[in-house]
Design a protein around this motif. Structure first.
Motif, mmCIF file in Angstrom:
data_model
loop_
_atom_site.group_PDB
_atom_site.id
_atom_site.type_symbol
_atom_site.label_atom_id
_atom_site.label_comp_id
_atom_site.label_asym_id
_atom_site.label_seq_id
_atom_site.Cartn_x
_atom_site.Cartn_y
_atom_site.Cartn_z
ATOM 1 N N ALA A 118 0.830 -1.211 0.000
ATOM 2 C CA ALA A 118 0.000 0.000 0.000
ATOM 3 C C ALA A 118 0.865 1.262 0.000
ATOM 4 O O ALA A 118 0.573 2.231 -0.716
ATOM 5 N N GLY A 119 1.930 1.256 0.793
ATOM 6 C CA GLY A 119 2.832 2.407 0.811
ATOM 7 C C GLY A 119 3.477 2.639 -0.538
ATOM 8 O O GLY A 119 3.608 3.790 -0.993
ATOM 9 N N ARG A 120 3.864 1.570 -1.194
ATOM 10 C CA ARG A 120 4.440 1.703 -2.539
ATOM 11 C C ARG A 120 3.435 2.318 -3.507
ATOM 12 O O ARG A 120 3.785 3.152 -4.347
ATOM 13 N N GLY A 121 2.172 1.913 -3.398
ATOM 14 C CA GLY A 121 1.149 2.476 -4.271
ATOM 15 C C GLY A 121 0.939 3.956 -4.028
ATOM 16 O O GLY A 121 0.795 4.744 -4.979
ATOM 17 N N VAL A 122 0.926 4.376 -2.757
ATOM 18 C CA VAL A 122 0.765 5.799 -2.437
ATOM 19 C C VAL A 122 1.942 6.600 -2.983
ATOM 20 O O VAL A 122 1.777 7.690 -3.556
ATOM 21 N N SER A 123 3.154 6.081 -2.825
ATOM 22 C CA SER A 123 4.322 6.767 -3.394
ATOM 23 C C SER A 123 4.227 6.850 -4.908
ATOM 24 O O SER A 123 4.621 7.859 -5.516
ATOM 25 N N GLY A 124 3.705 5.802 -5.543
ATOM 26 C CA GLY A 124 3.518 5.837 -6.991
ATOM 27 C C GLY A 124 2.540 6.915 -7.420
ATOM 28 O O GLY A 124 2.740 7.589 -8.441
ATOM 29 N N ALA A 125 1.472 7.122 -6.626
ATOM 30 C CA ALA A 125 0.525 8.205 -6.922
ATOM 31 C C ALA A 125 1.223 9.558 -6.816
ATOM 32 O O ALA A 125 0.994 10.463 -7.632
ATOM 33 N N GLY A 126 2.100 9.706 -5.817
ATOM 34 C CA GLY A 126 2.853 10.946 -5.697
ATOM 35 C C GLY A 126 3.767 11.177 -6.879
ATOM 36 O O GLY A 126 3.850 12.294 -7.419
ATOM 37 N N ALA A 127 4.456 10.123 -7.307
ATOM 38 C CA ALA A 127 5.345 10.252 -8.464
ATOM 39 C C ALA A 127 4.572 10.625 -9.717
ATOM 40 O O ALA A 127 5.067 11.378 -10.568
ATOM 41 N N ALA A 128 3.339 10.108 -9.849
ATOM 42 C CA ALA A 128 2.508 10.443 -11.013
ATOM 43 C C ALA A 128 2.163 11.924 -11.045
ATOM 44 O O ALA A 128 1.961 12.500 -12.118
ATOM 45 N N CYS A 129 2.070 12.560 -9.896
ATOM 46 C CA CYS A 129 1.850 14.009 -9.846
ATOM 47 C C CYS A 129 3.129 14.780 -10.148
ATOM 48 O O CYS A 129 3.100 15.847 -10.777
ATOM 49 N N VAL A 130 4.260 14.250 -9.709
ATOM 50 C CA VAL A 130 5.537 14.956 -9.853
ATOM 51 C C VAL A 130 5.978 15.048 -11.308
ATOM 52 O O VAL A 130 6.362 16.128 -11.793
ATOM 53 N N MET A 131 5.926 13.933 -12.041
ATOM 54 C CA MET A 131 6.555 13.897 -13.365
ATOM 55 C C MET A 131 5.921 14.868 -14.361
ATOM 56 O O MET A 131 6.622 15.705 -14.946
ATOM 57 N N PRO A 132 4.611 14.812 -14.613
ATOM 58 C CA PRO A 132 4.061 15.759 -15.600
ATOM 59 C C PRO A 132 4.093 17.200 -15.125
ATOM 60 O O PRO A 132 4.249 18.116 -15.938
ATOM 61 N N ALA A 133 3.944 17.432 -13.810
ATOM 62 C CA ALA A 133 3.975 18.812 -13.320
ATOM 63 C C ALA A 133 5.334 19.448 -13.564
ATOM 64 O O ALA A 133 5.428 20.616 -13.984
ATOM 65 N N THR A 134 6.414 18.706 -13.317
ATOM 66 C CA THR A 134 7.750 19.270 -13.528
ATOM 67 C C THR A 134 7.978 19.623 -14.994
ATOM 68 O O THR A 134 8.482 20.704 -15.313
ATOM 69 N N MET A 135 7.576 18.715 -15.888
ATOM 70 C CA MET A 135 7.798 18.991 -17.306
ATOM 71 C C MET A 135 6.960 20.179 -17.775
ATOM 72 O O MET A 135 7.448 21.053 -18.503
#
Length: 480
Positions: A118-135
């Motif tokens: 579950a923790g890995r999934g939550v971190s994955g959701a965070g990464a999904a927000c980080v990548m397109p926002a940065t670009m």
């Protein structure tokens, strides 16, 4: 009436324009990308330690510990990119870093495999927000004249993130507890959030837009089903009922999303954007490059440990030659693209990746590391040439106010290509070996990487034809 995704963007609402892209902003955004991408690879080198830990995870639970991050990450990229365009990119980026840290803390404190997953999934959701926002922030701040260089830096950060994951995961696996990797991410995410808050200006929001919960649900469910089928295919068998059902559900949901999006006045994105030949070529090229890279990553760790006898830390360091071409060639690619268009750099880069995989496939128990590293340098040069150009190609195929969506599409292509690379390589490896002793693994790696290299070379032909068709279309239009 044209759809919102294809219509010319109306004038942005009045408000203060963001300042120009500064070095500190670029560094902060690229650091976020590097950390988010590193967690894709880092966990792979901790599997032996996790398997022997007090959590006592089953083989299936270990698989989901690795895959939960990737599936949630890739599944949410497109909606997260659209959300940033519509609701504010800096806010979505900060929320993503908070989710990433919360998931890492959950994993570090896990007392059961389910909590770790579950923790890995939550971190994955965070990464999904980080990548397109940065670009998308980079695209908005850099302007047309600096966009290619900024996106080349972003692409380099993605590549370095994969390598940092290998090096960091190997070091933790050799010298520390697996929980240390997750604990390290918490203060690191907090530091990054502070850097973003201080150095990154807010950018204007997209003028299109209401959220599209129904379209988001359909697209995310389709991507999750597709990725779960790809990732679990080697484990359960490609013709097993579970995998066939996952693919069927994914295809049905993708079709339903397309039907819905073509009729909705405010869809998450308009599927007709894929009428663009350059966009199709850039998305396929991105998936192809990452297919090759992750085929290499999957086989590399096992080859260096099983066949060459390296420890986890040395295994992580042994792939460092891949950074050289990624660091040196993006500037060459940017100049080449400006002079000759995207096709030469993309074709050369993908051909080098395919050729490098064929070269690595010849490695055996007695192959000197220096020769092995030479093939890594070939793959590195290819990646440095094609990936910045492909990244620019995806983003510039859409209006500037939809840069987050473009980033989501491009990064989704990366993750799907990566998942396919691991799945195909893993399947061929499993078919050619019965255990992990040196001789059998080296013998199995050869056909696995030959297959991966052949797939990359075949897909390169399609990518080049796509760009050629796009160029021919532009010439016809200009002569009309």
């Amino acid at each position: 009436m044209p759809s919102p995704a294809l219509a010319p963007p109306p004038a942005a609402p009045a408000g203060p324009a963001p300042g120009p892209l500064t070095r500190s902003t670029l560094l902060a955004l690229c650091a976020c990308v590097l950390v988010a991408q590193s967690m894709v690879a880092a966990i792979n080198l901790l599997i032996p330690q996790l398997a022997a830990s007090a959590l006592h995870p089953s083989a299936t639970e270990l698989l989901w510990t690795v895959d939960a991050y990737v599936i949630v990450f890739a599944g949410l990229l497109v909606p997260a990119g659209a959300l940033g365009d519509r609701r504010g990119r800096k806010g979505v980026l900060l929320a993503g870093l908070a989710l990433f840290a919360a998931g890492a803390a959950t994993s570090a404190l896990a007392t059961t495999p389910a909590l770790l997953i579950a923790g890995r999934g939550v971190s994955g959701a965070g990464a999904a927000c980080v990548m397109p926002a940065t670009m998308s922030i980079l695209v908005r701040l850099a302007g047309p004249e600096r966009r290619a260089g900024a996106l080349a830096s972003w692409t380099l950060a993605v590549g370095l993130g994969g390598l940092a994951g290998n090096v960091g995961g190997g070091a933790v696996g050799q010298f520390l507890s697996w929980r240390a990797l997750f604990w390290l991410m918490v203060p690191l995410a907090a530091l990054l959030a502070w850097a973003v808050a201080v150095t990154v200006p807010r950018t204007e929001r997209s003028p299109h837009g209401r959220p599209d919960p129904r379209g988001t649900l359909l697209l995310v469910a389709a991507l999750v089903a597709l990725l779960a089928g790809i990732i679990e295919g080697p484990t359960h068998g490609w013709t097993s009922l579970r995998i066939l059902v996952l693919f069927a559900v994914g295809a049905a949901l993708a079709g339903l999303f397309t039907w819905y999006a073509l009729r909705s006045p405010a869809a998450l994105f308009d599927p007709r954007v894929f009428r663009s030949r350059p966009l199709r070529a850039a998305v396929l090229g991105t998936a192809t490059g990452f297919f090759g890279l992750f085929s290499l990553f999957y086989a590399n760790a096992q080859y260096l440990q099983y066949v060459k006898g390296y420890g986890p830390a040395l295994t992580g360091l042994a792939i460092v030659p891949l950074t050289i071409g990624m660091a040196l060639f993006p500037k060459v690619a940017t100049r080449w693209q400006a002079a000759s268009g995207p096709r030469p750099a993309v074709a050369t880069g993908l051909l080098l990746i395919g050729a490098g995989l064929l070269g690595v496939s010849t490695a055996g128990a007695h192959t000197p590391y220096a020769l092995y590293a030479c093939w890594l340098l070939v793959i590195s040069a290819g990646t440095g040439l094609c990936m910045p150009v492909l990244t620019v190609g995806v983003v510039t195929s859409l209006p500037a106010d939809q840069a987050g969506l473009g980033s989501g599409l491009g990064t989704s292509a990366r993750e799907i290509g990566a998942a396919l690379g691991v799945a195909v390589t893993g399947t061929v490896l499993a078919a050619h070996r019965s255990d992990a002793v040196a001789g059998t693994f080296a013998d199995a790696m050869s056909p696995a990487l030959r297959t991966a290299g052949t797939v990359v070379l075949a897909a390169t032909v399609l990518v080049v034809l796509g760009y050629r068709g796009a160029a021919a279309g532009r010439r016809t239009a200009s002569g009309a």
